[in-house]
Design a protein around this motif. Sequence first.
Motif, PDB file in Angstrom:
ATOM      1  N   VAL A  96      -1.046  30.759  38.059  1.00  0.00           N
ATOM      2  CA  VAL A  96       0.340  30.605  38.478  1.00  0.00           C
ATOM      3  C   VAL A  96       1.205  31.600  37.731  1.00  0.00           C
ATOM      4  CG1 VAL A  96       0.726  28.769  36.765  1.00  0.00           C
ATOM      5  CG2 VAL A  96       2.268  28.978  38.732  1.00  0.00           C
TER       6      VAL A  96
ATOM      7  N   LEU B 116      -4.546  27.374  36.168  1.00  0.00           N
ATOM      8  CA  LEU B 116      -4.434  25.976  36.564  1.00  0.00           C
ATOM      9  C   LEU B 116      -5.803  25.316  36.431  1.00  0.00           C
ATOM     10  CD1 LEU B 116      -2.124  26.097  39.727  1.00  0.00           C
ATOM     11  CD2 LEU B 116      -1.497  25.682  37.352  1.00  0.00           C
TER      12      LEU B 116
ATOM     13  N   THR C  44      -3.816  17.241  41.316  1.00  0.00           N
ATOM     14  CA  THR C  44      -3.032  17.569  40.124  1.00  0.00           C
ATOM     15  C   THR C  44      -3.827  18.509  39.222  1.00  0.00           C
ATOM     16  OG1 THR C  44      -1.788  15.498  40.144  1.00  0.00           O
ATOM     17  CG2 THR C  44      -1.929  16.644  38.048  1.00  0.00           C
TER      18      THR C  44
ATOM     19  N   ARG D  92      -3.460  21.228  35.613  1.00  0.00           N
ATOM     20  CA  ARG D  92      -2.749  21.457  34.347  1.00  0.00           C
ATOM     21  C   ARG D  92      -2.501  22.940  34.187  1.00  0.00           C
ATOM     22  NH1 ARG D  92      -4.602  22.227  28.735  1.00  0.00           N
ATOM     23  NH2 ARG D  92      -3.069  21.350  27.278  1.00  0.00           N
ATOM     24  N   ALA D  93      -1.227  23.321  34.041  1.00  0.00           N
ATOM     25  CA  ALA D  93      -0.878  24.719  33.807  1.00  0.00           C
ATOM     26  C   ALA D  93      -1.044  25.021  32.321  1.00  0.00           C
ATOM     27  CB  ALA D  93       0.562  24.985  34.237  1.00  0.00           C
TER      28      ALA D  93
ATOM     29  N   VAL E 183       0.850  19.997  37.315  1.00  0.00           N
ATOM     30  CA  VAL E 183       1.277  20.548  38.608  1.00  0.00           C
ATOM     31  C   VAL E 183       0.600  19.747  39.714  1.00  0.00           C
ATOM     32  CG1 VAL E 183       1.380  22.626  40.034  1.00  0.00           C
ATOM     33  CG2 VAL E 183       1.436  22.828  37.522  1.00  0.00           C
ATOM     34  N   THR E 184       1.389  19.084  40.535  1.00  0.00           N
ATOM     35  CA  THR E 184       0.833  18.241  41.592  1.00  0.00           C
ATOM     36  C   THR E 184       1.175  18.810  42.963  1.00  0.00           C
ATOM     37  OG1 THR E 184       0.967  16.262  40.219  1.00  0.00           O
ATOM     38  CG2 THR E 184       0.799  15.928  42.589  1.00  0.00           C
TER      39      THR E 184
ATOM     40  N   ILE F 282       5.260  21.129  45.864  1.00  0.00           N
ATOM     41  CA  ILE F 282       4.667  21.099  44.527  1.00  0.00           C
ATOM     42  C   ILE F 282       5.693  20.496  43.584  1.00  0.00           C
ATOM     43  CG2 ILE F 282       3.739  22.437  42.598  1.00  0.00           C
ATOM     44  CD1 ILE F 282       2.975  24.615  44.581  1.00  0.00           C
ATOM     45  N   THR F 283       5.278  19.512  42.819  1.00  0.00           N
ATOM     46  CA  THR F 283       6.130  18.946  41.772  1.00  0.00           C
ATOM     47  C   THR F 283       5.450  19.173  40.427  1.00  0.00           C
ATOM     48  OG1 THR F 283       5.120  16.770  42.055  1.00  0.00           O
ATOM     49  CG2 THR F 283       7.154  17.207  43.279  1.00  0.00           C
ATOM     50  N   MET F 284       6.243  19.107  39.368  1.00  0.00           N
ATOM     51  CA  MET F 284       5.716  19.374  38.031  1.00  0.00           C
ATOM     52  C   MET F 284       6.346  18.428  37.016  1.00  0.00           C
ATOM     53  SD  MET F 284       5.792  23.582  37.986  1.00  0.00           S
ATOM     54  CE  MET F 284       4.949  23.684  36.415  1.00  0.00           C
TER      55      MET F 284
ATOM     56  N   TYR G 148      10.609  20.896  33.939  1.00  0.00           N
ATOM     57  CA  TYR G 148       9.700  20.997  35.079  1.00  0.00           C
ATOM     58  C   TYR G 148       9.986  19.918  36.124  1.00  0.00           C
ATOM     59  CZ  TYR G 148       6.685  23.805  31.909  1.00  0.00           C
ATOM     60  OH  TYR G 148       6.175  24.747  31.054  1.00  0.00           O
TER      61      TYR G 148
END
Length: 538
Positions: A465, A477, A484, A486-487, A499-500, A512-514, A527
């Motif tokens: 990302v 990611l 989901t 993880r960044a 990051v979902t 995308i939600t965070m 985020y």
Amino acid sequence: MNRRHARSAIAILATLWIANTALAAQPADLDEHALDARVEASLKEYGVPGLAIAIVEDGKPVYTKGYGVRRLGSSETVDADTIFPTGSTGKAVTAAALAVLVDDGKLAWDDKVIDHMPWFRMYDPWVTNEMTVRDLLVHRSGLGLGAGDLMFVPSSSRSRKDTVQALRYIKPATSFRSGYAYDNVLYAVAGQLIEEVSWQSWEKFVKERVFKPAGMTSSVTEQSARFANPNRAWPHARLGGRVRGMGEQGVLDERKTLGDNAAPAGGISSSANDMAHWLQVQLGHGTWTNADGKQVKVFSEEQSKQMWTPAVLTPTAKYPGKIADYSPQFSSYALGWSVRDYRGVKTIEHGGAVFGVQAYVAMIPEKNVGIAVLMNAEDFQVMRGIAVELLDHYLGAPKKDWVAAFDEFTETRQQGGVAALDEAAKTRKATGGKPTLPVASYAGRYKDAWYGPIDIKNEKGGLRVDFTKTPGMVGRLEHVQYDTFRAVWDDANIEPALVTFGLGAEGKVDRITMKAESPIADFSFDYQDLLFTPAAAN
């Protein structure tokens, strides 16, 4: 010296320092040798590279000194002219710049922002029409805590005007003027407003109309000017543990601490000597006496009163454990200043932090005393502990080892963060769950209304990302569960995020939600305020 013996040694020095000061009836009784020993022992015990202190009594600097080194691994020492980023303590400087314009008759505190900046917009048109200059400074706009900070944290390629224009897309968390939630982005608006009214950039106006008359000769408003000064402190942090603040102390990249677009909120760098002048101006209600004995006015006494007058109440929850005595009976926010009580006495104060540095400024008006502490690390307990012990000295308070008290609070908070991460990992392991789509199907360009675009690329079977408006905010990611990830940023200074990906009815990513992975992550990693959708759909 091992940590247990070091703690014993610092406790003895704390007792000597506090015992020497607790009985002091007058500020002149400050024991400078004991203070030196106290600070130096604290730096050694907690592994803090450097620190600087300024103290003003009765309108005069009585103590300006630096301790330690500017950068780990270097022998260059901190002195009273070493500049440190001062974080949000600079909000008071932006307020003072506006005060100068009020004195000039160019604007008034309760003017509508759109009367001076017609293109200004908030998310709600009614709020746009009602927002005043005063509202920009007091954290009652309805925005959520730290909303919009990712437009300049940890850095940005955006202009200040572009940042202000993006504000119209940030949804409020509460109704206008209904409560308090700290923000930075509206101070960027205040900086842009200064430019619109004065026809000078915020940077130039502050240098000419605040720093110059205040005798603040080493203070700077731009990161490039800070980098050009060889006598500068470098940022340091502990990034090697499970949560930020744990692990070994390390040097950070000084060019990735804050975008210049947010400088009016926290981009000033200053020295102990200059902070002493700033305290003189503040305690002198806008006027100070320079080295030639001449009285110099920066802003009027009326504007000083305005800047120190509370505008919104802030929380007064009881602090836990050994820092309970630091709890205020009242707490409020004025124009760039917090106004609260400490031990029943009113104080005017503000803390500040950008990555790798911290600062604190506090004044006791009835004692005509001010202190400033600058530190090139994130070890809060040392900076705030030393500062509160100084406040205790001037208030004649009972002896207390505040460094140890804040250290216990900090360790408890960090351990709570680790426990929360462990519990979350345990839950994820129990639920499991593979991604819904092939890895390549998550790749694409996505866009958030206020932040702008990000790119997610499939590289060698893995996702990466890129937050394109934030130089260097790139990372991989790692799959966590279901959709989901993880960044994990290439730059360890940036807080990891969850990051979902959300799928639409057609089985493709449509949002995308965070959220920050760490429960104690700095609020500037907002985020949770992001909502990315495929760029083609915007």
